[in-house]
Enzyme design. Structure first.
Site, short mmCIF file in Angstrom:
data_model
loop_
_atom_site.label_atom_id
_atom_site.label_comp_id
_atom_site.label_asym_id
_atom_site.label_seq_id
_atom_site.Cartn_x
_atom_site.Cartn_y
_atom_site.Cartn_z
N ARG A 10 0.37 -1.33 0.44
CA ARG A 10 -0.11 0.28 0.01
C ARG A 10 1.18 1.38 -0.24
O ARG A 10 0.47 1.78 -0.80
CB ARG A 10 -0.88 -0.04 1.08
CG ARG A 10 -1.90 1.32 1.04
CD ARG A 10 -3.05 0.89 2.00
NE ARG A 10 -2.24 0.74 3.80
CZ ARG A 10 -3.28 0.45 4.65
NH1 ARG A 10 -4.25 0.21 4.68
NH2 ARG A 10 -3.04 1.22 5.96
N LYS B 108 -2.90 6.72 1.12
CA LYS B 108 -2.55 7.44 2.35
C LYS B 108 -1.59 8.46 2.30
O LYS B 108 -0.43 7.70 2.78
CB LYS B 108 -2.05 5.98 3.57
CG LYS B 108 -2.11 5.45 4.97
CD LYS B 108 -2.21 4.46 4.88
CE LYS B 108 -2.20 5.23 6.97
NZ LYS B 108 -3.05 5.01 7.86
N GLU C 267 -16.29 5.24 5.43
CA GLU C 267 -14.92 5.22 6.39
C GLU C 267 -15.28 5.36 7.52
O GLU C 267 -15.91 6.70 7.85
CB GLU C 267 -13.63 4.66 5.86
CG GLU C 267 -13.13 5.95 5.61
CD GLU C 267 -11.82 5.97 4.95
OE1 GLU C 267 -11.13 4.80 5.66
OE2 GLU C 267 -11.30 6.34 4.99
N1 PMP Z 1 -9.56 4.66 7.40
C1 PMP Z 1 -8.26 5.36 7.59
C2 PMP Z 1 -8.19 6.69 6.62
C3 PMP Z 1 -7.18 4.96 8.03
O1 PMP Z 1 -6.25 5.94 8.28
C4 PMP Z 1 -6.70 3.65 8.44
C5 PMP Z 1 -5.69 3.24 9.32
N2 PMP Z 1 -4.87 3.74 10.12
C6 PMP Z 1 -7.45 2.64 7.76
C7 PMP Z 1 -8.44 3.09 7.64
C8 PMP Z 1 -7.27 2.08 8.87
O2 PMP Z 1 -7.33 0.26 7.42
P1 PMP Z 1 -5.38 -0.22 8.40
O3 PMP Z 1 -6.16 -1.44 8.82
O4 PMP Z 1 -5.15 -0.83 7.52
O5 PMP Z 1 -5.51 -0.18 9.78
#
Ligand code: PMP
Length: 288
Positions: free
Chosen positions: A52, A151, A184
């Site tokens: 990622r 990200k 989300e």
């Molecule tokens: N959405 C956002 C906006 C995030 O920054 C994150 C990470 N903290 C997640 C979802 C969750 O992703 P992950 O399980 O890969 O940490």
């Protein structure tokens, strides 16, 4: 010994771990990052996080001056030097030191930072009793402005939603996409459960491709719990039987109130509890 921070191949004491004020990561939020967990000395889902990171970097035309293998070794070494067994890694790649003005070509080399530290986002009580959340008036970035799949170091829209949550007296906010569908939360993915089926918004609705999200989707499959990626409206949140959030830092946390409405029985539901247990078992098992 002070916490050791890795910056471009060198270790610095926490107090001395500094970067230039001309770094475009600071000046413009120009960069990408990852948050990664380490359980019992093992980097959890390392390949997925690195994939990622490199995908995000490619999308913003940023060249990471290390190979994924080199970064994995650097993370491992940072964990070892700090004598951590369980910790949280913040891996940051900035555009690097440049000049005032947007032009990224003025930054000859990207900077890479690896911080290993502990993290606790929410009190233990919330994992047992559930958390209250709101839906935010701050929408998720439009994919044509900045893809929510990147990200990036620019988290301002998430931060504004987080402030709205804090003002409302809750720790997290659900963000909708520009079309009004659930995307989300500010740093977590969201799942709801209705009539025994687990639903989560598709990535095309503005969700980050969460690493924990993927682990949970796989755990649903191996536990014979039906799981579907589906468009979720705000109304679906209000009539859900159960709800939970996932993220590297948050892990798996039940939600028991949304916009003042009780979710299901008001207690973490049976499927949420089953998945929470399965998740903790999984993160401890993979070390063997
Ligand atoms: N959405 C956002 C906006 C995030 O920054 C994150 C990470 N903290 C997640 C979802 C969750 O992703 P992950 O399980 O890969 O940490």
């Amino acid at each position: 010994m002070s916490l050791q921070v890795w910056i471009d191949g060198q270790y610095f004491n926490k107090e001395d771990a500094k970067i230039s004020v001309f770094d475009h990561g600071l000046l413009y939020g120009d960069g990408v990052f990852e948050g990664i967990r380490v359980y019992s000395g093992k980097i959890f889902e390392c390949k997925a996080h690195l994939q990622r990171l490199y995908d995000s970097a490619k999308a913003i035309r940023l060249t990471i001056p290390y190979t994924p293998d080199e970064l994995e070794k650097a993370i491992q070494e940072t964990i070892r030097i700090n004598r951590f067994e369980d910790c949280y890694i913040r891996l940051v790649v900035t555009r690097g030191t440049g000049t005032l003005g947007l032009d990224p070509n003025r930054c000859p080399r990207a900077s890479v930072i690896i911080i290993a530290d502990s993290i606790r986002l929410y009190p233990q009580e919330m994992y047992e009793k559930g958390m209250s959340v709101i839906t935010s008036s701050v929408m998720r970035n439009h994919p044509n402005a900045l893809s929510p799949r990147i990200k990036s170091l620019n988290y301002l829209n998430n931060i504004l939603a987080k402030i709205e949550a804090i003002d409302a007296g809750v720790p997290e906010a659900i963000m909708l996409n520009p079309e009004g569908y659930v995307a989300e939360c500010t740093s977590d993915n969201i799942f709801i459960i209705r009539r025994g089926v687990v639903y989560t918004p598709p990535v095309s609705d503005g969700a980050l491709e969460g690493v924990t999200r993927s682990v949970i989707m796989n755990l649903c499959q191996s536990s014979f719990i039906p799981i579907q990626e589906k468009r979720i409206e705000r109304h679906d949140l209000y009539i859900a039987d159960e709800c939970f959030l996932t993220g590297t830092a948050a892990e798996v946390i039940p939600v028991t109130r949304i916009d003042g409405r009780q979710v299901g029985s008001g207690k973490p539901g049976p499927i949420t509890q089953k998945l929470l247990e399965a998740f903790h078992k999984f993160v401890r098992l993979i070390e063997n």
